[in-house]
Structures are given as structure tokens and as C-alpha cells.
Scaffold this motif. Sequence first.
Motif: not given
Length: 325
Positions: A57-62
Motif C-alpha cells: 500500500s502507498d497509503v501512509k499510516p494515520r
Amino acid sequence: MDELKIIENLKKDIKLKIGRSLDAPADFDFLSMQIKMELHEYISPTTLKRFFNYITSDVKPRVSTMSLLARFVGAAGWQDYCNEFIAVEEGGKSEFVEAYEEVTSNCLYSEIKKFHTSESGCCDIYKAKRFGRWHALKALKPEFKDDASCNERLYNEFSNVYLRTHPNLVRSVGYEQIGELGNCIVMEYVEGEGIIDYIKNNSLDSDHVLPLIKELAVIIDFLHENGIVHNDIRRENVFVTYDGGHVKLVDFAKSSGNFYIKYKEYPDLGAFVELVKEISGCVGGGLPNLKRFLKRFDEGKRAQEMVSATELAETLSEKRNWMPA
């Protein structure tokens, strides 16, 4: 600061805490459940898979996710974890690692021996020493260790009795992860035997048996008053201690919680009644007033009266005629 480096360190701390490498889907179900049980917060297994790069995933962790994971390993939050990492980056150990190593080095269990296995259930019972004292450890069988529902049931069993303290209730000491056993309910180790075997082996008469029945009745009522029903009252789960000859109610695997009183106004004492009948059968001459006992139970059930186990037990020894012939 090198945030990516800190995140990788957090991942290592999490793996160290749970003792798993997090390289299988079941590991993430397990981690999600551990976080929920310890922090009463929820992170989905899918989110955890992304965080640990099990799913690309390219989504940065919140930040909220990282803060929750930081709390899981003992920090106050994400920023606190970052500050600690920076402070010890030059060859030091994190506060969590030092605390973990100190606890595990000083509080290890030794002489772990399995002494009971459930033929139909998912748990084994071990005995182990810590600080020179024996404890009982209830752990999932190897084939059930990765089953999220079994882990949840084990924790629910622990929570049902941990906050309840009574002399006739086996004492729950804690819920710990212990080496290869995995998650365990840690309990007092009871030196004793099942109530039927105890009565037979000691050739007890009714005068000595009635106090045991009364003790069992008292603990059943105590649990009902605290919103817990045992659901498995039978000879194997009612111990009598060698030290003092007192009843200890064990094995809460089938117990249910506070919803019991909410949805069922009158506790079902049928299993208790059946056990008393079984006890009567191994006492010479039987128990006095057993017919009165059974009649009181039947009448109370028919009338939907709130008959307590203690009241039923008292009819075995009381001389008063509590209802018309």
C-alpha cells in the motif's frame, strides 16, 4: 527525525511483545484481538497488514493508528515513542525492551507440566512454579492457538472471574503470554479432587457432605448475584481441597456474563440439582430430605419463584415443613 526508521523499530517492538513474526493472516487477527483486549480499541487486521507491509500500500499510516500501536508497546502515544527512540538511538535499548527483559528474567515460570487436557474442549491445563509457588495455567491446545474465536473465549473466561473474589471460587491471578504456551489464564493451583471422588475416597456421611453442598450453593448464588452463570456445574468442575476440605468451583469455559440476568429472570439450577442427586447416590443411606429438596425445586420452578441454590441446600438439613404436605 527519521520517521521510517522509528516505524520499523515500532514494528520490531510489537513483534517482540506478541512473540510472533506476523507473516501469516492469522497473526494479524491475533494482533488485532490483543490490541482490543488490552486497550479496548480496535484496529482491523487489514489495517495492520498494510502497516506491516503484508499488503502492499502507498497509503501512509494515520498518526492515530501509530499512536495506538505505540500505546500497545507501553508508550504514552506516538510522539512519546518518537522522543524515546531519539533519546536511545545511539546504542541504547528502548524503555519497553528493558522493562520486558527485566520482567521475563525475574518472573519466568519453571517446571511447567501438563496435568489435564479436555477431550472435547480447546484447552490444556498446566501447573508451573513462579517465585516458589505453584500456579495453574490454562492455555489453548496447539491446534487452536491461532484461532481468533478461541482466543476471545479464553479471554472472556478470564474476565468473568478475575474481578470476582470468593473463598469457594478458584482465584484468577492474571492473563499472560507464557513462552510456547501462548496466552494463558493464570490461576491458583488447587490441591484437591472432584467432589464425588472426594466423598467416596473419604467415605463421608451426610453430616460431612451437607456442608460441601452448602458451600457450592453459596458460590453459585454469589455468581448469579454478580451477573455470571457457570453453565457447567458437574462433578468434574466442583473440587474439594485437601487442605481444609472446602469446595472450589473451577472451569468457566462455558460461563456467560452480565446478559444472563438481563434476559433470564430466574436462574436455572437444574445442573446443581442433578449433581446433588448424584452426591446423594454415593452417600450411605442417601441425603436426608432429598425428596423435600427436589419438591422445593420443582414447585419453585413451576411457580417461577426466585429460588436460590442456598435455599435449596438448606432444605436438606432443616426440619421445618416449609410447604403443606
